[in-house]
Design an enzyme around this catalytic site. Sequence first.
Site, short mmCIF file in Angstrom:
data_model
loop_
_atom_site.label_atom_id
_atom_site.label_comp_id
_atom_site.label_asym_id
_atom_site.label_seq_id
_atom_site.Cartn_x
_atom_site.Cartn_y
_atom_site.Cartn_z
N TYR A 1 103.32 75.04 65.19
CA TYR A 1 103.43 73.64 65.62
C TYR A 1 103.88 72.75 64.46
CZ TYR A 1 100.84 74.67 69.92
OH TYR A 1 100.45 75.15 71.13
N MET B 1 94.95 76.68 68.23
CA MET B 1 93.64 76.84 68.87
C MET B 1 93.18 78.30 68.85
SD MET B 1 92.31 75.74 72.67
CE MET B 1 92.81 74.05 72.53
N LYS C 1 67.83 76.16 62.20
CA LYS C 1 68.43 75.15 63.08
C LYS C 1 69.90 75.48 63.35
CE LYS C 1 69.45 72.36 58.97
NZ LYS C 1 69.09 71.18 58.17
N ARG D 1 67.22 58.68 54.41
CA ARG D 1 67.66 59.14 55.72
C ARG D 1 66.42 59.14 56.60
NH1 ARG D 1 70.41 65.04 56.32
NH2 ARG D 1 68.26 65.62 55.86
C1 LIG Z 1 68.80 71.83 56.86
C2 LIG Z 1 67.62 71.43 56.07
C3 LIG Z 1 67.09 72.29 55.08
C4 LIG Z 1 67.77 73.55 54.63
O1 LIG Z 1 68.71 73.20 53.65
P1 LIG Z 1 69.63 74.29 52.92
O2 LIG Z 1 70.44 73.49 51.98
O3 LIG Z 1 70.45 74.93 53.99
O4 LIG Z 1 68.71 75.24 52.25
C5 LIG Z 1 65.91 71.92 54.47
N1 LIG Z 1 65.29 70.75 54.78
C6 LIG Z 1 65.78 69.89 55.69
C7 LIG Z 1 65.06 68.64 55.98
C8 LIG Z 1 66.97 70.19 56.35
O5 LIG Z 1 67.47 69.32 57.24
#
Ligand SMILES: *Cc1c(COP(=O)(O)O)cnc(C)c1O
Length: 362
Positions: free
Chosen positions: A256, A304, A35, A131
Amino acid sequence: MSRYPFARIDLAALKHNLQQVRQYAPDSKVMSVIKADAYGHGFIKIAKALNQSDAFAVARLSEALALRQNGFQQPITIFEGVSSTEEWHLVSDYGLTAVLHQQQHLDSLINAGINRPLPAIWLMLETGMHRLGLPEPAIQQIIHQLEKRKDLVEQYGLMSHFANSDLLDDLRNQQQLAIMHKLAESTGLPVCMANSAAIISLPESHYDWVRPGLMLYGASPFADKSGADLRLKPVMQLVSKLIATQQLKPGDQVGYGGQWTADKPMRMGVVSIGYGDGYSRHLSNAGTVMIRGQYTPIIGRVSMDTICINLNDCPQAQLDDEVIIWGADGVTVEWLAEKAGTIPYELLTCVTPRVQREYLNG
Ligand SMILES: *Cc1c(COP(=O)(O)O)cnc(C)c1O
């Protein structure tokens, strides 16, 4: 034309890390989590290099469709699931695997009138993260509904996610596992629970499928352990170059807000990387880079496009020298993340499209 800054992505390191996942969880299938553009590494190249995975996982439908459009045929799990008729049709047409975590999503699937059954879905069990997930009685109810609808879904399994697997010996991990274990025993369904931290530290959570993300990219999920401690190799090295140097006198302020003042004559360098590339502004006066094998601290605020560094300990540094921003011993992304008050996940996914990705050992 200068290509700096760029991210050097080592695909051999990525494959090594996948092998490590297999060693940690030898009896489980691996769903590689790609992802968020493969945690900032570029999802197409990463998916190709991870073609030995048993499946892929992404957060959203759009990411799964992009994988299919690029020719990837593997099973693809969509963690956030889908809710509308139109989305269920896409899931069905493209043979995707949705995670089900709301009763309404199932109702919408039943009413969607899909043309062919879904090969699989995952039922997300609430075990303590609070969640995405449904409590056990709701999952039982859904299993009951699905048993009669093989025309809708051919196979299903149980999924859950740890809230504290990065904390070793935390009792809450055992509590989450116990809830999963009970339902897994009574239903006999396949189970997928472990993320990277659990793959490494909770073998009893491996079950049928594991879902590594961060560890594939070579970073440690634990605050007190490095990637190297866990036999992982960093995949991304972020590099840039020195684009200017200046001689400072005592009292000169840098950047800055004048947040850093020279207390003696010194040489300062400017490196072409900034928050517009994803380099966290929280590393102002806090980060370190490496130049000619020498650690050099950031002075003043991150801008930046640039950061300024103290070259006093590296007098041999010259214009156009390559500068390692992260991804080398001593400047790991985990270490920098801690300095920035965040986690390596955030630093990696924040690298912006302005930073070109270059792939090695593909
Ligand atoms: C992102 C995610 C993972 C991967 O987790 P890592 O800590 O990066 O190994 C696994 N399961 C779900 C539901 C996630 O959202």
